[in-house]
Design a protein around this motif. Structure first.
Motif, PDB file in Angstrom:
ATOM      1  N   LEU A   1     -54.610-118.368  23.138  1.00  0.00           N
ATOM      2  CA  LEU A   1     -54.560-118.478  24.598  1.00  0.00           C
ATOM      3  C   LEU A   1     -53.448-119.421  25.048  1.00  0.00           C
ATOM      4  CD1 LEU A   1     -58.362-118.545  25.442  1.00  0.00           C
ATOM      5  CD2 LEU A   1     -56.753-116.653  25.736  1.00  0.00           C
ATOM      6  N   GLY A   2     -53.205-120.495  24.300  1.00  0.00           N
ATOM      7  CA  GLY A   2     -52.092-121.382  24.620  1.00  0.00           C
ATOM      8  C   GLY A   2     -50.765-120.648  24.524  1.00  0.00           C
ATOM      9  N   GLY A   3     -50.623-119.804  23.518  1.00  0.00           N
ATOM     10  CA  GLY A   3     -49.420-118.980  23.394  1.00  0.00           C
ATOM     11  C   GLY A   3     -49.259-118.029  24.567  1.00  0.00           C
ATOM     12  N   GLN A   4     -50.362-117.462  25.023  1.00  0.00           N
ATOM     13  CA  GLN A   4     -50.296-116.592  26.202  1.00  0.00           C
ATOM     14  C   GLN A   4     -49.820-117.368  27.431  1.00  0.00           C
ATOM     15  OE1 GLN A   4     -54.156-114.641  26.623  1.00  0.00           O
ATOM     16  NE2 GLN A   4     -53.138-112.730  26.042  1.00  0.00           N
ATOM     17  N   LEU A   5     -50.264-118.601  27.565  1.00  0.00           N
ATOM     18  CA  LEU A   5     -49.823-119.403  28.709  1.00  0.00           C
ATOM     19  C   LEU A   5     -48.309-119.612  28.679  1.00  0.00           C
ATOM     20  CD1 LEU A   5     -52.689-122.045  28.828  1.00  0.00           C
ATOM     21  CD2 LEU A   5     -52.202-120.270  30.528  1.00  0.00           C
ATOM     22  N   VAL A   6     -47.770-119.839  27.502  1.00  0.00           N
ATOM     23  CA  VAL A   6     -46.331-120.070  27.381  1.00  0.00           C
ATOM     24  C   VAL A   6     -45.559-118.763  27.506  1.00  0.00           C
ATOM     25  CG1 VAL A   6     -44.488-120.833  25.829  1.00  0.00           C
ATOM     26  CG2 VAL A   6     -46.601-122.161  26.014  1.00  0.00           C
ATOM     27  N   TYR A   7     -45.916-117.763  26.703  1.00  0.00           N
ATOM     28  CA  TYR A   7     -45.109-116.548  26.614  1.00  0.00           C
ATOM     29  C   TYR A   7     -45.370-115.548  27.723  1.00  0.00           C
ATOM     30  CZ  TYR A   7     -43.758-118.393  22.121  1.00  0.00           C
ATOM     31  OH  TYR A   7     -43.266-119.199  21.139  1.00  0.00           O
ATOM     32  N   ASP A   8     -46.589-115.455  28.223  1.00  0.00           N
ATOM     33  CA  ASP A   8     -46.896-114.493  29.284  1.00  0.00           C
ATOM     34  C   ASP A   8     -46.790-115.089  30.680  1.00  0.00           C
ATOM     35  OD1 ASP A   8     -47.405-112.721  27.262  1.00  0.00           O
ATOM     36  OD2 ASP A   8     -49.581-112.766  27.468  1.00  0.00           O
ATOM     37  N   HIS A   9     -47.101-116.391  30.810  1.00  0.00           N
ATOM     38  CA  HIS A   9     -47.115-117.015  32.134  1.00  0.00           C
ATOM     39  C   HIS A   9     -46.025-118.062  32.309  1.00  0.00           C
ATOM     40  CE1 HIS A   9     -50.858-114.971  33.081  1.00  0.00           C
ATOM     41  NE2 HIS A   9     -51.340-115.379  31.911  1.00  0.00           N
ATOM     42  N   ALA A  10     -45.240-118.314  31.275  1.00  0.00           N
ATOM     43  CA  ALA A  10     -44.112-119.263  31.313  1.00  0.00           C
ATOM     44  C   ALA A  10     -44.529-120.669  31.739  1.00  0.00           C
ATOM     45  CB  ALA A  10     -42.990-118.735  32.209  1.00  0.00           C
ATOM     46  N   VAL A  11     -45.721-121.097  31.304  1.00  0.00           N
ATOM     47  CA  VAL A  11     -46.166-122.462  31.591  1.00  0.00           C
ATOM     48  C   VAL A  11     -45.346-123.419  30.724  1.00  0.00           C
ATOM     49  CG1 VAL A  11     -48.085-124.093  31.462  1.00  0.00           C
ATOM     50  CG2 VAL A  11     -48.485-121.753  32.255  1.00  0.00           C
ATOM     51  N   GLY A  12     -44.680-124.340  31.355  1.00  0.00           N
ATOM     52  CA  GLY A  12     -43.867-125.319  30.646  1.00  0.00           C
ATOM     53  C   GLY A  12     -42.519-124.808  30.180  1.00  0.00           C
ATOM     54  N   VAL A  13     -42.161-123.580  30.572  1.00  0.00           N
ATOM     55  CA  VAL A  13     -40.883-122.997  30.162  1.00  0.00           C
ATOM     56  C   VAL A  13     -39.858-123.236  31.261  1.00  0.00           C
ATOM     57  CG1 VAL A  13     -39.680-120.841  29.616  1.00  0.00           C
ATOM     58  CG2 VAL A  13     -42.004-121.225  28.779  1.00  0.00           C
ATOM     59  N   SER A  14     -38.703-123.737  30.884  1.00  0.00           N
ATOM     60  CA  SER A  14     -37.623-123.940  31.842  1.00  0.00           C
ATOM     61  C   SER A  14     -36.541-122.899  31.585  1.00  0.00           C
ATOM     62  CB  SER A  14     -37.037-125.353  31.690  1.00  0.00           C
ATOM     63  OG  SER A  14     -35.866-125.468  32.456  1.00  0.00           O
ATOM     64  N   HIS A  15     -36.490-121.892  32.468  1.00  0.00           N
ATOM     65  CA  HIS A  15     -35.482-120.841  32.309  1.00  0.00           C
ATOM     66  C   HIS A  15     -34.075-121.413  32.432  1.00  0.00           C
ATOM     67  CE1 HIS A  15     -38.417-117.686  32.054  1.00  0.00           C
ATOM     68  NE2 HIS A  15     -38.985-118.082  33.182  1.00  0.00           N
ATOM     69  N   GLU A  16     -33.932-122.445  33.254  1.00  0.00           N
ATOM     70  CA  GLU A  16     -32.625-123.085  33.423  1.00  0.00           C
ATOM     71  C   GLU A  16     -32.161-123.716  32.110  1.00  0.00           C
ATOM     72  OE1 GLU A  16     -31.118-127.007  35.666  1.00  0.00           O
ATOM     73  OE2 GLU A  16     -32.059-125.516  36.978  1.00  0.00           O
ATOM     74  N   LYS A  17     -33.049-124.426  31.429  1.00  0.00           N
ATOM     75  CA  LYS A  17     -32.692-125.050  30.149  1.00  0.00           C
ATOM     76  C   LYS A  17     -32.388-123.991  29.088  1.00  0.00           C
ATOM     77  CE  LYS A  17     -34.969-129.489  30.630  1.00  0.00           C
ATOM     78  NZ  LYS A  17     -33.801-130.318  30.659  1.00  0.00           N
ATOM     79  N   ILE A  18     -33.108-122.882  29.124  1.00  0.00           N
ATOM     80  CA  ILE A  18     -32.843-121.796  28.176  1.00  0.00           C
ATOM     81  C   ILE A  18     -31.446-121.228  28.414  1.00  0.00           C
ATOM     82  CG2 ILE A  18     -33.498-119.444  27.524  1.00  0.00           C
ATOM     83  CD1 ILE A  18     -36.424-120.300  28.049  1.00  0.00           C
ATOM     84  N   ARG A  19     -31.087-121.011  29.684  1.00  0.00           N
ATOM     85  CA  ARG A  19     -29.744-120.497  30.007  1.00  0.00           C
ATOM     86  C   ARG A  19     -28.662-121.480  29.590  1.00  0.00           C
ATOM     87  NH1 ARG A  19     -32.516-118.141  34.174  1.00  0.00           N
ATOM     88  NH2 ARG A  19     -32.360-119.908  35.570  1.00  0.00           N
ATOM     89  N   GLU A  20     -28.879-122.778  29.876  1.00  0.00           N
ATOM     90  CA  GLU A  20     -27.893-123.793  29.486  1.00  0.00           C
ATOM     91  C   GLU A  20     -27.689-123.823  27.978  1.00  0.00           C
ATOM     92  OE1 GLU A  20     -29.279-127.533  30.983  1.00  0.00           O
ATOM     93  OE2 GLU A  20     -29.010-126.950  33.090  1.00  0.00           O
TER      94      GLU A  20
END
Length: 163
Positions: free
Chosen positions: A135-154
């Motif tokens: 379920l923690g993985g679902q929060l990250v990968y499906d709901h992008a909890v704690g994911v910074s798209h800006e940092k990923i792009r940088e």
């Protein structure tokens, strides 16, 4: 994946604290299964003591990490709206309750507490860790909890790859 990310309020330089802290307690609590089995196979008291220490460290570390996760759940309204987040939190509390019981029954007699309850609680905690982690993985990968798209792009730009 959801294009909008959900930022954690408990973070260091944009990196959420809960996922930073959870790995060690998970490893310790999974390690209890191995040390319990080692005791069963060898009857060496070292493994019973190792299980006591692993379950104690895993439980304390899990409660610290879980408290930070709970604060994020309560503070961040986007996380609070996710059923997956509530299920993750409830399973984590159940698992940590089992781990706490496992630790407490071993305090007086680490070897004597193994049969049958210590081993049973270790295995059940391992199953609960798997479910909670899923379920923690679902929060990250499906709901992008704690994911910074800006940092990923940088980071992708620095590496010269497409994000």
């Amino acid at each position: 994946m959801n294009s909008a990310s959900i930022a954690s309020k408990l973070a260091i330089h944009g990196h959420p604290i809960h996922p930073m802290l959870i790995h060690f307690p998970v490893a310790a609590l999974i390690g209890v299964i191995g040390s319990d089995l080692a005791y069963v196979l060898t009857q060496d008291y070292f493994w019973a003591r190792a299980s006591l220490w692993l379950v104690g460290i895993g439980t304390l570390g899990g409660w610290v990490s879980g408290t930070i996760g709970l604060l994020d759940l309560v503070i961040v309204s986007q996380i609070r709206r996710l059923i997956t987040a509530w299920c993750h939190g409830i399973l984590a509390v159940m698992m940590l309750s089992l781990a706490t019981l496992n630790w407490l029954i071993r305090l007086d007699d680490p070897a004597g507490a193994l049969f049958p309850w210590g081993i049973y609680l270790s295995l059940l905690s391992g199953v609960m860790i798997s479910l909670t982690s899923f379920l923690g993985g679902q929060l990250v990968y499906d709901h992008a909890v704690g994911v910074s798209h800006e940092k990923i792009r940088e980071r992708a730009e620095r590496l010269g790859v497409d994000p």
